[in-house]
Scaffold this motif. Structure first.
Motif, PDB file in Angstrom:
ATOM      1  N   LEU A  11       0.818  -1.223   0.000  1.00 59.31           N
ATOM      2  CA  LEU A  11       0.000   0.000   0.000  1.00 59.31           C
ATOM      3  C   LEU A  11       0.849   1.270   0.000  1.00 59.31           C
ATOM      4  CD1 LEU A  11      -2.807  -0.955   2.556  1.00 59.31           C
ATOM      5  CD2 LEU A  11      -2.824  -1.163   0.057  1.00 59.31           C
ATOM      6  N   LEU A  12       2.162   1.127  -0.110  1.00 56.23           N
ATOM      7  CA  LEU A  12       3.010   2.329  -0.113  1.00 56.23           C
ATOM      8  C   LEU A  12       2.553   3.282  -1.212  1.00 56.23           C
ATOM      9  CD1 LEU A  12       6.577   0.842   0.502  1.00 56.23           C
ATOM     10  CD2 LEU A  12       5.222   2.257   2.079  1.00 56.23           C
ATOM     11  N   GLY A  13       2.595   4.558  -0.899  1.00 50.44           N
ATOM     12  CA  GLY A  13       2.090   5.580  -1.837  1.00 50.44           C
ATOM     13  C   GLY A  13       0.713   6.061  -1.423  1.00 50.44           C
ATOM     14  N   GLU A  14      -0.071   5.123  -0.843  1.00 48.32           N
ATOM     15  CA  GLU A  14      -1.418   5.476  -0.356  1.00 48.32           C
ATOM     16  C   GLU A  14      -1.454   5.477   1.169  1.00 48.32           C
ATOM     17  OE1 GLU A  14      -4.335   2.726  -1.880  1.00 48.32           O
ATOM     18  OE2 GLU A  14      -3.156   2.499  -3.698  1.00 48.32           O
ATOM     19  N   GLY A  21       5.984   8.381   2.905  1.00 51.82           N
ATOM     20  CA  GLY A  21       6.246   9.039   1.628  1.00 51.82           C
ATOM     21  C   GLY A  21       5.211   8.668   0.577  1.00 51.82           C
ATOM     22  N   THR A  22       5.386   9.232  -0.595  1.00 53.84           N
ATOM     23  CA  THR A  22       4.380   9.065  -1.660  1.00 53.84           C
ATOM     24  C   THR A  22       4.816   8.076  -2.729  1.00 53.84           C
ATOM     25  OG1 THR A  22       5.313  11.013  -2.721  1.00 53.84           O
ATOM     26  CG2 THR A  22       3.351  11.355  -1.356  1.00 53.84           C
ATOM     27  N   ASP A  27       7.925   1.861  -7.303  1.00 49.40           N
ATOM     28  CA  ASP A  27       8.976   2.888  -7.412  1.00 49.40           C
ATOM     29  C   ASP A  27      10.230   2.437  -6.658  1.00 49.40           C
ATOM     30  OD1 ASP A  27       7.231   4.596  -8.785  1.00 49.40           O
ATOM     31  OD2 ASP A  27       6.619   5.662  -6.952  1.00 49.40           O
ATOM     32  N   HIS A  28      10.026   1.973  -5.431  1.00 48.51           N
ATOM     33  CA  HIS A  28      11.180   1.571  -4.600  1.00 48.51           C
ATOM     34  C   HIS A  28      11.900   0.355  -5.206  1.00 48.51           C
ATOM     35  CE1 HIS A  28      10.259   4.423  -1.517  1.00 48.51           C
ATOM     36  NE2 HIS A  28       9.111   3.865  -1.186  1.00 48.51           N
ATOM     37  N   GLY A 125      13.936   6.749   4.302  1.00 47.05           N
ATOM     38  CA  GLY A 125      12.944   6.822   3.236  1.00 47.05           C
ATOM     39  C   GLY A 125      13.432   6.107   1.988  1.00 47.05           C
ATOM     40  N   ALA A 126      13.116   6.683   0.832  1.00 47.84           N
ATOM     41  CA  ALA A 126      13.465   6.060  -0.448  1.00 47.84           C
ATOM     42  C   ALA A 126      14.976   5.911  -0.623  1.00 47.84           C
ATOM     43  CB  ALA A 126      12.883   6.889  -1.597  1.00 47.84           C
TER      44      ALA A 126
END
Ligand code: DQA
Length: 155
Positions: A11-14, A21-22, A27-28, A125-126
């Motif tokens: 659910l990362l991003g949401e 983070g977004t 992406d990661h 983070g990223a």
């Protein structure tokens, strides 16, 4: 090398963007894959919300993968099965968290996997992904050339 993500990280991003983070999981993973390619490594990835899948993936990496980078999500804090599975994996092991669990609720301050990994990267983070891949590269090089071992790596 194997990159593992545990529960809710799909659910990362949401999910709680103010904490995580977004960027999405894709992406990661893409960032990690690019960093691994630059370091001359191929990267396999699994995200699962099921503890058993992560245990099986770690077993499957034994004797096959040089390294595991794992963000076990909330399993970090209580999944002794992951502790034991990682203990049985002889390659390089890095624990990675987007947030810094030590700055959050008290129940996040314990990591049951920390005692069986080479290093833990938290709160970056990223940026943690390329840094974790670089740490894998360096630790593998250190294993390949023990004479060049730095004092920090001595038992
Ligand atoms: C997390 C931290 C854990 O405490 C939490 O349960 C997660 C994400 C992190 O990457 O910051 O799901 O592992």
């Amino acid at each position: 090398m194997l990159l593992l993500h545990g529960p809710n990280l799909n659910l990362l991003g949401e999910r709680e963007p103010e904490v995580y983070g977004t960027a999405t999981l894709d992406d990661h993973v893409g960032e990690a894959r690019r960093a691994a390619a630059v370091a001359g490594m191929t990267l396999e990835h699994l995200q699962s919300n099921a503890e058993a899948d992560l245990v099986e993936a770690i077993h499957g990496a034994r004797g096959r993968c040089a390294a595991i980078v794992v963000n076990p999500g909330a399993l970090t804090h209580y999944a002794w099965s992951l502790h034991d599975a990682l203990a049985a994996f002889g390659g390089v092991k890095i624990e990675l968290h987007l947030s810094n669990p030590n700055r959050r609720e008290a129940w996040r301050h314990t990591s049951v996997v920390a005692p069986v990994v080479d290093a833990s990267l938290v709160g970056l983070g990223a940026d943690g992904y390329p840094l974790a891949i670089d740490a894998v590269r360096r630790l593998l090089a250190r294993r390949a050339a023990p004479a060049a071992t730095s004092p920090a790596a001595s038992p």
